[in-house]
Design an enzyme around this catalytic site. Sequence first.
Site, PDB file in Angstrom:
ATOM      1  N   LYS A 154       0.623  -1.194  -0.117  1.00 20.48           N
ATOM      2  CA  LYS A 154      -0.019   0.089  -0.079  1.00 20.48           C
ATOM      3  C   LYS A 154       0.840   1.374   0.031  1.00 20.48           C
ATOM      4  O   LYS A 154       1.461   1.619   1.134  1.00 20.48           O
ATOM      5  CB  LYS A 154      -0.960  -0.040   1.129  1.00 20.48           C
ATOM      6  CG  LYS A 154      -2.003   1.069   1.069  1.00 20.48           C
ATOM      7  CD  LYS A 154      -2.482   1.616   2.358  1.00 20.48           C
ATOM      8  CE  LYS A 154      -2.059   2.756   3.103  1.00 20.48           C
ATOM      9  NZ  LYS A 154      -1.844   4.117   2.316  1.00 20.48           N
ATOM     10  N   GLY A 207       6.639   4.652   8.550  1.00 22.88           N
ATOM     11  CA  GLY A 207       5.698   6.107   8.724  1.00 22.88           C
ATOM     12  C   GLY A 207       6.082   6.499  10.016  1.00 22.88           C
ATOM     13  O   GLY A 207       6.924   6.561  10.700  1.00 22.88           O
ATOM     14  N   SER A 208       4.774   7.174  10.563  1.00 24.55           N
ATOM     15  CA  SER A 208       5.127   8.056  11.945  1.00 24.55           C
ATOM     16  C   SER A 208       5.094   6.979  12.988  1.00 24.55           C
ATOM     17  O   SER A 208       4.470   6.079  12.950  1.00 24.55           O
ATOM     18  CB  SER A 208       4.065   8.876  11.998  1.00 24.55           C
ATOM     19  OG  SER A 208       2.597   8.583  11.868  1.00 24.55           O
ATOM     20  N   THR A 209       5.789   7.396  14.154  1.00 30.13           N
ATOM     21  CA  THR A 209       5.797   6.619  15.384  1.00 30.13           C
ATOM     22  C   THR A 209       4.408   6.458  15.781  1.00 30.13           C
ATOM     23  O   THR A 209       4.140   5.444  16.512  1.00 30.13           O
ATOM     24  CB  THR A 209       6.692   7.517  16.457  1.00 30.13           C
ATOM     25  OG1 THR A 209       7.896   7.418  15.734  1.00 30.13           O
ATOM     26  CG2 THR A 209       6.872   6.561  17.570  1.00 30.13           C
ATOM     27  N   GLY A 212       2.852   3.880  13.842  1.00 30.61           N
ATOM     28  CA  GLY A 212       3.405   2.571  13.890  1.00 30.61           C
ATOM     29  C   GLY A 212       3.046   1.987  15.302  1.00 30.61           C
ATOM     30  O   GLY A 212       3.120   0.612  15.317  1.00 30.61           O
ATOM     31  N   GLU A 229       9.684   0.943  10.633  1.00 29.79           N
ATOM     32  CA  GLU A 229      10.640   2.166  10.424  1.00 29.79           C
ATOM     33  C   GLU A 229      10.096   3.374  10.827  1.00 29.79           C
ATOM     34  O   GLU A 229       9.164   3.721   9.992  1.00 29.79           O
ATOM     35  CB  GLU A 229      11.006   1.887   9.205  1.00 29.79           C
ATOM     36  CG  GLU A 229      11.888   0.665   8.641  1.00 29.79           C
ATOM     37  CD  GLU A 229      13.342   0.557   9.108  1.00 29.79           C
ATOM     38  OE1 GLU A 229      13.636   1.309  10.017  1.00 29.79           O
ATOM     39  OE2 GLU A 229      13.933  -0.437   8.886  1.00 29.79           O
ATOM     40  N   CYS A 263      13.576  10.441   7.258  1.00 26.12           N
ATOM     41  CA  CYS A 263      13.489  10.017   8.527  1.00 26.12           C
ATOM     42  C   CYS A 263      14.825  10.066   9.359  1.00 26.12           C
ATOM     43  O   CYS A 263      15.161  10.002  10.478  1.00 26.12           O
ATOM     44  CB  CYS A 263      13.150   8.534   8.686  1.00 26.12           C
ATOM     45  SG  CYS A 263      13.792   7.641   7.803  1.00 26.12           S
ATOM     46  N   GLU A 356       9.951  15.269  15.776  1.00 28.78           N
ATOM     47  CA  GLU A 356      10.344  15.306  14.413  1.00 28.78           C
ATOM     48  C   GLU A 356       9.526  16.419  13.538  1.00 28.78           C
ATOM     49  O   GLU A 356       8.642  16.519  13.499  1.00 28.78           O
ATOM     50  CB  GLU A 356       9.982  14.037  13.831  1.00 28.78           C
ATOM     51  CG  GLU A 356      10.579  13.735  12.491  1.00 28.78           C
ATOM     52  CD  GLU A 356      10.291  12.367  12.037  1.00 28.78           C
ATOM     53  OE1 GLU A 356       9.097  12.015  11.931  1.00 28.78           O
ATOM     54  OE2 GLU A 356      11.137  11.816  11.422  1.00 28.78           O
TER      55      GLU A 356
HETATM   56  P1  NAD Z   1       2.065   8.027   8.243  1.00 27.93           P
HETATM   57  O1  NAD Z   1       2.228   7.443   9.445  1.00 27.93           O
HETATM   58  O2  NAD Z   1       1.066   9.056   8.298  1.00 27.93           O
HETATM   59  O3  NAD Z   1       1.544   7.076   7.046  1.00 27.93           O
HETATM   60  C1  NAD Z   1       2.505   6.042   6.641  1.00 27.93           C
HETATM   61  C2  NAD Z   1       1.599   5.058   5.845  1.00 27.93           C
HETATM   62  O4  NAD Z   1       0.617   4.389   6.980  1.00 27.93           O
HETATM   63  C3  NAD Z   1       0.627   5.473   4.834  1.00 27.93           C
HETATM   64  O5  NAD Z   1       0.635   4.483   3.701  1.00 27.93           O
HETATM   65  C4  NAD Z   1      -0.499   5.719   5.585  1.00 27.93           C
HETATM   66  O6  NAD Z   1      -1.512   5.531   4.400  1.00 27.93           O
HETATM   67  C5  NAD Z   1      -0.652   4.478   6.232  1.00 27.93           C
HETATM   68  N1  NAD Z   1      -1.379   4.585   7.595  1.00 27.93           N
HETATM   69  C6  NAD Z   1      -1.939   5.539   8.153  1.00 27.93           C
HETATM   70  N2  NAD Z   1      -2.729   5.104   9.105  1.00 27.93           N
HETATM   71  C7  NAD Z   1      -3.007   3.931   9.105  1.00 27.93           C
HETATM   72  C8  NAD Z   1      -3.436   3.086  10.001  1.00 27.93           C
HETATM   73  N3  NAD Z   1      -4.355   3.282  10.884  1.00 27.93           N
HETATM   74  N4  NAD Z   1      -3.314   1.638   9.482  1.00 27.93           N
HETATM   75  C9  NAD Z   1      -2.466   1.204   8.627  1.00 27.93           C
HETATM   76  N5  NAD Z   1      -2.030   2.103   7.883  1.00 27.93           N
HETATM   77  C10 NAD Z   1      -1.951   3.193   7.888  1.00 27.93           C
HETATM   78  O7  NAD Z   1       3.699   8.586   7.892  1.00 27.93           O
HETATM   79  P2  NAD Z   1       3.751   9.525   6.710  1.00 27.93           P
HETATM   80  O8  NAD Z   1       3.198  11.062   7.188  1.00 27.93           O
HETATM   81  O9  NAD Z   1       3.206   9.099   5.151  1.00 27.93           O
HETATM   82  O10 NAD Z   1       5.335   9.427   6.727  1.00 27.93           O
HETATM   83  C11 NAD Z   1       6.124  10.445   7.327  1.00 27.93           C
HETATM   84  C12 NAD Z   1       6.768   9.532   8.424  1.00 27.93           C
HETATM   85  O11 NAD Z   1       7.420   8.312   8.093  1.00 27.93           O
HETATM   86  C13 NAD Z   1       7.654  10.240   9.370  1.00 27.93           C
HETATM   87  O12 NAD Z   1       7.675  10.207  10.702  1.00 27.93           O
HETATM   88  C14 NAD Z   1       9.227   9.760   9.208  1.00 27.93           C
HETATM   89  O13 NAD Z   1      10.181   9.661  10.024  1.00 27.93           O
HETATM   90  C15 NAD Z   1       8.944   8.103   8.833  1.00 27.93           C
HETATM   91  N6  NAD Z   1       9.658   7.555   7.925  1.00 27.93           N
HETATM   92  C16 NAD Z   1      10.502   6.493   8.701  1.00 27.93           C
HETATM   93  C17 NAD Z   1      11.441   5.963   7.880  1.00 27.93           C
HETATM   94  C18 NAD Z   1      12.243   4.830   8.475  1.00 27.93           C
HETATM   95  O14 NAD Z   1      12.802   4.286   7.863  1.00 27.93           O
HETATM   96  N7  NAD Z   1      12.450   4.892   9.803  1.00 27.93           N
HETATM   97  C19 NAD Z   1      11.614   6.166   6.544  1.00 27.93           C
HETATM   98  C20 NAD Z   1      10.830   7.337   6.002  1.00 27.93           C
HETATM   99  C21 NAD Z   1       9.820   7.718   6.854  1.00 27.93           C
END
Ligand code: NAD
Length: 452
Positions: A154, A207-209, A212, A229, A263, A356
Amino acid sequence: MTTTQVVNPATEQVVSTVELVGAAETDAAIERAQRAGADWRAVAPGDRARLLRRFAEAVDANLEQLAQLEVANAGHTIGNARWEAGNVRDVLHFAAGIPERLLGNQIPVAGGVDITFHEPLGVVGVIVPWNFPMPIAAWGFGPALAAGNTVVLKPAELTPLTAIRLGELALEAGVPEGVFQVLPGKGSVVGQRFVTHPAVRKVVFTGSTEVGKEIMAGCARQVKRVTLELGGKSANIVFADADLARAAATAPYGVFDNAGQDCCARSRILVQRSVFDRFLELLEPAVHGVRVGDPSDESTEMGPLISAAHRDRVASFVEPSTKVAFTGAQPDGPGFWYPPTVVLPDAPSDRVLTEEVFGPVVAVVPFEDEADALRIANDTEYGLSGSIWTNDVGRALRVSRGVEAGNLSVNSHSSVRYWTPFGGYKQSGLGRELGPDAALAFTETKNVFIAT
Ligand code: NAD
């Protein structure tokens, strides 16, 4: 069928309209993936390797198209976007080496033979953020496919275009139907179904903590495997004995790359107090020198932020009371622009030091000595990345061992190589991607004893 409009963040123009997958279609795709799994895991290792190599070659043949799609969809600079598409190719070539090398052990035992197998998990769900749509997707699907799993992926709502194209390229390369499916849709619908559907045996979430943690809690109900991650608040530590000119010249690129939407962004620069003022003097021209503008221009170094809402969020970190040391350039006209911004926080509790930002805002903070540098660097719930600048090799190693983060670089700002492990300490994540053990995160170890 609901749709979403994909917007170019550098122009605010609509690039295309994408159909969003719903809950019933997600279930159907997961069931297709489950059915395809029986044949996929039975493909001979050499043939699975060959299919992954073909997939890599298809990516290479379409590298420029993928890169241009990312420039239009995510506002990445064309230089970065080419690197990202090349990274997908390289991850796939590396993954193609896995099927024939997924070695088990033969363990000495009395009365028989004991051997271990690395069995595929089944269906793996990969959930990708918008900041690096191509590489982050590949770090999940490459090794997962190599280890004999099928994958549902996704992409983020804002950036589905390159993932959709990668799904097509897999099919063109001969990867069988149902083995790798891309499902553009909402996190709350498609992503959640990966968490709740019992046939999905692992979720790889980047994605976001905040999200996560929800994913991890949801996966716990089925003891579902999970790799996370998450966010970062990485430190770039500059000691007085370092090559100060180089440390200052490169610091902007350690945080403003991808407009800070990284990130691994070194969003806290810690500088030894004896050289603090000199470092800021050297940093100012380096920040002014960052070329911000049209991401399709070959010489551009920083593009726009992903959306207007994200720009507002980034801007909220620079309050009227915030001490701004200096800012870089920002183009006029349409686009979600924010200039490179260097701030001097008043207190360790300032939001700009604890949260962040995920944008081009960096905080510079003085420290006294090695112990103080480590204390400040580790004074965060995150632990993803970081840099250490010093010409003392002993100190470089001591501080590298002392910083609580998964990916450190000395006298440079590199974090990611497809053949070295990547992942976070503390609330930056769980598990590792890439590197020599990447495939093991997508297998169960099975032990078999045979009486002789
Ligand atoms: P986000 O957490 O909002 O979304 C990430 C993904 O999760 C998207 O595809 C979103 O549609 C999906 N998602 C959202 N809510 C969900 C739920 N309830 N259940 C399942 N899936 C869901 O993050 P973002 O704003 O897209 O990305 C930015 C964040 O990602 C930052 O915090 C960044 O640090 C982190 N990030 C981490 C790494 C790493 O490798 N550690 C790499 C890149 C980005």
